[in-house]
Motif scaffolding. Structure first.
Motif, PDB file in Angstrom:
ATOM      1  N   GLY A 263       0.836  -1.207   0.000  1.00 37.79           N
ATOM      2  CA  GLY A 263       0.000   0.000   0.000  1.00 37.79           C
ATOM      3  C   GLY A 263       0.864   1.247   0.000  1.00 37.79           C
ATOM      4  O   GLY A 263       0.597   2.209  -0.724  1.00 37.79           O
ATOM      5  N   GLY A 264       1.911   1.207   0.818  1.00 37.89           N
ATOM      6  CA  GLY A 264       2.829   2.356   0.893  1.00 37.89           C
ATOM      7  C   GLY A 264       3.491   2.620  -0.450  1.00 37.89           C
ATOM      8  O   GLY A 264       3.580   3.769  -0.900  1.00 37.89           O
ATOM      9  N   ALA A 267       1.058   4.072  -2.909  1.00 41.96           N
ATOM     10  CA  ALA A 267       0.861   5.501  -2.620  1.00 41.96           C
ATOM     11  C   ALA A 267       2.050   6.307  -3.146  1.00 41.96           C
ATOM     12  O   ALA A 267       1.885   7.369  -3.761  1.00 41.96           O
ATOM     13  CB  ALA A 267       0.702   5.710  -1.123  1.00 41.96           C
ATOM     14  N   LEU A 268       3.248   5.777  -2.923  1.00 37.77           N
ATOM     15  CA  LEU A 268       4.456   6.468  -3.392  1.00 37.77           C
ATOM     16  C   LEU A 268       4.467   6.538  -4.915  1.00 37.77           C
ATOM     17  O   LEU A 268       4.763   7.583  -5.512  1.00 37.77           O
ATOM     18  CB  LEU A 268       5.687   5.709  -2.887  1.00 37.77           C
ATOM     19  CG  LEU A 268       7.035   6.298  -3.223  1.00 37.77           C
ATOM     20  CD1 LEU A 268       7.246   7.610  -2.493  1.00 37.77           C
ATOM     21  CD2 LEU A 268       8.150   5.339  -2.836  1.00 37.77           C
ATOM     22  N   GLU A 269       4.121   5.408  -5.515  1.00 39.10           N
ATOM     23  CA  GLU A 269       4.093   5.335  -6.977  1.00 39.10           C
ATOM     24  C   GLU A 269       3.071   6.327  -7.535  1.00 39.10           C
ATOM     25  O   GLU A 269       3.335   7.033  -8.509  1.00 39.10           O
ATOM     26  CB  GLU A 269       3.724   3.899  -7.372  1.00 39.10           C
ATOM     27  CG  GLU A 269       3.721   3.607  -8.849  1.00 39.10           C
ATOM     28  CD  GLU A 269       5.088   3.750  -9.455  1.00 39.10           C
ATOM     29  OE1 GLU A 269       6.085   3.574  -8.738  1.00 39.10           O
ATOM     30  OE2 GLU A 269       5.150   4.090 -10.643  1.00 39.10           O
ATOM     31  N   GLY A 270       1.902   6.375  -6.868  1.00 39.60           N
ATOM     32  CA  GLY A 270       0.861   7.317  -7.294  1.00 39.60           C
ATOM     33  C   GLY A 270       1.349   8.752  -7.191  1.00 39.60           C
ATOM     34  O   GLY A 270       1.128   9.569  -8.089  1.00 39.60           O
ATOM     35  N   THR A 271       2.047   9.047  -6.092  1.00 45.35           N
ATOM     36  CA  THR A 271       2.565  10.409  -5.902  1.00 45.35           C
ATOM     37  C   THR A 271       3.587  10.745  -6.984  1.00 45.35           C
ATOM     38  O   THR A 271       3.563  11.851  -7.559  1.00 45.35           O
ATOM     39  CB  THR A 271       3.233  10.534  -4.508  1.00 45.35           C
ATOM     40  OG1 THR A 271       2.331  10.036  -3.537  1.00 45.35           O
ATOM     41  CG2 THR A 271       3.592  11.954  -4.178  1.00 45.35           C
ATOM     42  N   SER A 363      -7.128   7.661 -13.232  1.00 39.80           N
ATOM     43  CA  SER A 363      -6.195   8.479 -12.432  1.00 39.80           C
ATOM     44  C   SER A 363      -5.291   9.298 -13.346  1.00 39.80           C
ATOM     45  O   SER A 363      -5.070  10.488 -13.124  1.00 39.80           O
ATOM     46  CB  SER A 363      -5.292   7.631 -11.542  1.00 39.80           C
ATOM     47  OG  SER A 363      -5.969   6.603 -10.977  1.00 39.80           O
TER      48      SER A 363
ATOM     49  N   ILE B 297       4.869  12.076   5.226  1.00 36.84           N
ATOM     50  CA  ILE B 297       4.579  10.639   5.108  1.00 36.84           C
ATOM     51  C   ILE B 297       5.580   9.834   5.940  1.00 36.84           C
ATOM     52  O   ILE B 297       5.224   8.894   6.642  1.00 36.84           O
ATOM     53  CB  ILE B 297       4.607  10.194   3.618  1.00 36.84           C
ATOM     54  CG1 ILE B 297       3.399  10.757   2.889  1.00 36.84           C
ATOM     55  CG2 ILE B 297       4.620   8.667   3.505  1.00 36.84           C
ATOM     56  CD1 ILE B 297       3.405  10.528   1.388  1.00 36.84           C
TER      57      ILE B 297
END
Lengths: 411, 560
Positions: A263-264, A267-271, A363, B297
């Protein structure tokens, strides 16, 4: 034309490719613990690691009503050369029934000394029937040389393991004669299994999907002699609360913790994708600053320029996202096919569902249009007499301030 | 320089020295077990009179002899002032810390031209807990950090040939000081040099001799470092010298260079850069951009890990550590403002400033990408240490900007502006001071005691004087006794006792602390031994040595 379509398309497509390669693979990593230990079966395991299960229970279970297969198993994390390999001690016939697996043509029907590699493992290691391999003990010093006697495939995303006889696995993992780590059972009648197990007077735990554990012949208090290496990390209240079933706990804790990491990373990849897409659209529009200035000068409002930008950006964003996601997906499949990404000894299988594909495309398009709108608004808001005469780079360079002056207290 | 600046700088340096000497009050021995092989190396240098790797004993001592600079500085200090290396080591480390603070001041002055920013940067380095620890603990890294800051400073002034040649000398010395620092320095110089060359090329002022100078006196020196480590068979170097590892490192270094180039170019990738604002106004996203998100984060991850284990096998973040992160978060936010000011200014060497952060980040990425093994773990957490100079520079510039802003805002109200600036300055110092205890609380924070108790050292002396050449103990005592007293130590005793196994025939060196607080064991948490196992081990042989108060008692048991 407000947008440099070619530059925008290439930039957004690259972002989409990176996004589409990583997200399905990351989701695939999250499913590894469940695939390795769990799936749609009932698992019997010991109350604590110091009391292994008797393999005989598995043989007795085969006569119980509703039991289609009972696979006694020993787990050993080994390395062959530099490659991590998950070695599973099994009775091949029972294991293949549990996994719905089949042996490839040419495989030898050995039952005493065999080493059957999964198709994915064989591909990753570049081994075939007849090749020699050297296995090393995972928790005790041990070296075993074996010939690959067969290749198996499994429709459940398996095929990552090396199957060896129980006696070889005992040598690698250091557990006693006649004992196994766990028994996986394919059954339709759990009540009959429980009744049979109660009759054996053995202390054990039945684990089902979803982390449901049922203790049999035990008050579930954990033994104080937990010596297994893995359990050093699980010597906790969570372990005791799980009725001491370490297989069940591995699946639960493993899945849960891998999901936190996955999940982390998503999220990082999405950012990163967001930042990359914003950068692409911002840069593309900065190159058209003069054109936007001219449009403003001849009377185009900010909303008009925004509308024109979105009109031009939409097909570019949609096209780049669809093509990027397709190429990224193909790369993820290629990574899987060539076994390039291995975690916990398992090749990572990318997960493609309709929801994931739609989520990635939506997205990407949303981010691209949002970034285009923000950039277009910023350029359109500037005074046309300036924007008409300066490129994006000149505008930024003119804004660069003198660090020394900005830090000086004096006016 | 303003008239008051030297006084403030002197005060900061004195504070820096004092906070680094605090551990010397609780124990005269090296603060951190890494100091023992360094002291041994210094003692050997004094007795041998020359450097010979072959003279050092196999293991930790020989490994340290391959990077002898710290030991030779210690030996020199010891000979010149007539202090034993064991007594001088804390002083030398503290002095190195003060030098690092002074270099940080000079670096910030060079980059920003602001006295306030430079003093604030020095204050961060003087008081920031983790940096205080790094430059108070007796480690090669303390010397490495001082040399690294010197390399940063010299690079910023590289137009002067004297600076350029001195920089080359520092880069050549670094492999003898500390391997990881040498790697960080060479990555820094590579990223900075390439981004500088790209900028010159874009500006049409790139010349052939400029390229030769940047490369030959910068990244090319890497080959001397590699050749030296290859020749002496450097331990950690061999871990990362396979083709796969080199290819991975090369790929990550390349990415670092690309990011360095991007960060040195005009920022055309941010929509807010094109907003037409009034002169002197800065959009908030310019000061707090996506980097803020990364920090938040990270801190949120640490906070979450204090309640539930995010990564199986790791420990929960202690409340003490979590509390220590609040002031660090504030400092990081100020540092982001400071870095963004540099990034969006007309400062010419933006690429070099970015490289100060990109070099350690690239090493962290490499360590995570190469595999999740203990070596990667140690590489990643040590690489974090090298972000401190960058954070200090950013925080210095950020706080100077904030003070200048307040000063200008209240230009018509002198009393108010003095009060506002004083309040911000005092708050900044308080935030920094709140992090300082992190340097001394490693036992509460991480379960790792750095100071050596007198009875712990005495036990080693006793064992050594009674010719005990082989003992079974924990990894903490292994790190002390093996290099300094030359004993052969097996560090697995706590595990053996925990599992109720027979401790064997070697003499046992243990502490009654193990039954309550646990035995300190490298990489794992403290290993608590049951009282029954402990008593059995002590009762199973002859107790020949016992010293120290109950709960911190050192025991030596001979088998049989």
């Amino acid at each position: 034309m407000i947008i440099d379509r070619k530059a925008a398309f290439i930039g957004l497509m690259l972002c989409s490719i990176l996004f589409a390669v990583s997200v399905p693979l990351l989701v695939g990593i999250g499913e590894i613990p469940e695939k390795a230990f769990g799936q749609d079966v009932v698992t019997l395991s010991q109350v604590s690691s110091a009391d292994p299960l008797k393999a005989d229970i598995a043989y007795g279970l085969k006569g119980v009503q509703g039991v289609q297969a009972a696979s006694p198993e020993i787990y050993s994390f080994c390395a062959i050369g530099q490659e991590p390999v998950f070695v599973r001690g099994v009775v091949v016939e029972e294991y293949l029934k549990i996994e719905n697996g089949t042996l490839s043509p040419g495989s030898l029907n050995e039952t005493w000394r065999f080493a059957v590699a999964g198709t994915r493992l064989a591909k990753r290691m570049g081994v075939g029937i007849g090749d020699k391999i050297v296995l090393t003990g995972s928790v005790i010093p041990k070296v075993v040389e074996m010939d690959i006697t067969g290749i198996y495939s499994s429709p459940n995303g398996g095929g990552n393991d090396l199957l060896v006889p129980l006696w070889v696995a005992r040598g690698l993992s250091g557990i006693g004669d006649g004992m196994v780590h766990a028994i996986r059972v394919h059954a339709s009648n759990l009540t009959a299994i429980s009744a049979y197990l109660e009759g054996t007077e053995e202390s054990l735990v039945i684990s089902q999907g979803g982390g449901v554990s049922t203790p049999i012949n035990t008050n579930t208090s954990a033994s104080g002699t937990e010596t297994q290496l893995a359990l050093r990390y699980l010597d906790s209240a969570t372990f005791k609360a799980s009725n001491g079933s370490y297989v069940s706990l591995f699946v639960q804790e493993g899945t849960e913790n891998v999901n936190v990491v996955v999940g982390g990373f998503i999220a990082l990849e999405g950012t990163l994708t967001f930042v990359g897409s914003v950068a692409v659209m911002s840069r593309v529009l900065a190159h058209r600053r003069k054109e936007i200035g001219i449009l403003s000068a001849i009377g185009a409002t900010r909303w008009k320029i925004l509308g024109m930008t979105l009109y031009e950006a939409l097909p570019v964003a949609v096209g780049a996202s669809i093509i990027g996601v397709t190429i990224g997906g193909a790369l993820a499949v290629a990574i899987d096919q060539f076994g390039l990404l291995v975690m916990f000894g398992q090749s990572v299988v990318p997960v493609f569902t309709l929801q994931i594909i739609i989520m990635m495309i939506v997205s990407m398009v949303t981010i691209s249009l949002g970034a285009a709108s923000a950039s277009a608004w910023a350029h359109a808001s500037a005074r046309p007499e300036r924007t008409m005469h300066e490129s994006g780079e000149e505008a930024v360079q003119q804004k660069a301030f003198d660090l020394r002056r900005s830090l000086e207290a004096e006016d | 320089m303003k008239r008051w600046a030297p006084l403030v700088l002197a005060a900061i340096l004195i504070v820096a020295l004092c906070v680094r000497l605090v551990p010397a009050f609780s124990s005269p021995y090296p603060y951190n077990v890494d100091g023992y092989p360094l002291v041994k190396g210094a003692e050997r240098a004094i007795s041998d009179g020359h450097w010979d790797i072959g003279n050092a004993a196999e293991g930790i001592e020989r490994y340290n002899a391959k990077m002898p600079l710290f030991s030779y500085m210690l030996a020199s200090l010891s000979v010149v002032f007539g202090i034993e290396p064991m007594r001088a080591v804390q002083l030398l480390t503290a002095l190195l810390g003060v030098v690092a603070v002074l270099l940080g001041y000079a670096l910030a002055k060079k980059v920003s031209g602001s006295e306030t920013a430079a003093l604030a940067c020095a204050a961060v380095l003087a008081l920031s807990g983790f940096f205080v620890y790094l430059t108070a603990a007796a480690m090669k890294e303390a010397l490495g950090l001082a040399l690294l800051l010197l390399a940063f400073l010299l690079y910023m002034g590289r137009e002067d040939p004297k600076h350029r040649m001195l920089l080359a000398a520092v880069l050549l010395l670094l492999p003898l000081a500390h391997h990881l620092t040498a790697l960080v320095a060479l990555l820094f110089i590579t990223i900075a040099a390439v981004s500088s060359l790209v900028n010159k090329w874009r500006g049409g002022v790139l010349k052939a001799h400029g390229i030769v100078q940047e490369i030959a006196l910068g990244p090319a020196l890497l080959f001397f470092c590699l050749a030296y480590y290859q020749a002496i068979n450097m331990e950690f170097y061999t871990n990362v010298s396979s083709v796969n590892e080199i290819a991975l490192f090369g790929a990550i270094a390349f990415l670092g260079i690309v990011v360095g180039i991007i960060l040195s170019l005009p920022a055309m990738t941010k929509p807010w850069m094109f907003l037409d604002l009034k002169p002197g106004k800065m959009p908030v996203p310019m000061l707090f951009d996506e980097k803020t998100l990364a920090v938040l984060i990270g801190i949120a991850g640490i906070a979450l890990n204090s309640r539930r284990v995010l990564f199986q096998g790791t420990l929960l973040t202690s409340d003490a550590l979590l509390a220590g992160f609040l002031p660090i978060l504030l400092m990081m936010l100020v540092a982001i403002v400071g870095y963004n000011l540099i990034r969006y200014s007309s400062f010419a060497d933006k690429g070099a400033v970015a490289a100060m952060a990109l070099a350690p980040i690239a090493i962290m990425e490499f360590s995570v990408a190469r595999g999740l093994d203990p070596f990667s773990f140690s590489l990643a957490y040590r690489a974090f240490d090298y972000l401190d100079p960058f954070i200090a520079l950013g925080a210095g510039v950020g706080i100077a900007f904030l003070l200048a802003l307040l000063w200008k805002r209240y230009r018509d109200a002198p009393a108010k502006r003095i009060c506002a600036c004083f309040a911000v300055g005092a708050a900044f110092v308080l935030v920094l001071a709140a992090t300082t205890p992190l340097a001394y609380e490693s036992e509460q924070l991480f379960g790792v005691r750095n100071e050596t108790l007198p009875q712990e050292f005495s036990a080693g002396e006793w064992a050594s004087s009674h010719n005990l050449t082989e003992v079974r103990t924990n990894s903490r005592y292994y790190e002390i006794y093996s290099p300094y007293f030359g004993m052969s130590c097996d560090p697995t005793l706590p595990y053996v006792l925990k599992e109720g196994r027979n401790p064997g025939t070697a003499p046992l060196l243990l502490s009654d602390e193990w039954t309550a607080d646990g035995a300190q064991s490298f990489f794992s948490t403290r290993v608590v031994v049951s009282q029954a196992s402990f008593d059995s081990a002590v009762g199973g042989g002859s107790l020949v040595y016992c010293a120290g108060p109950a709960g911190r008692q050192m025991l030596i048991v001979l088998p049989g």
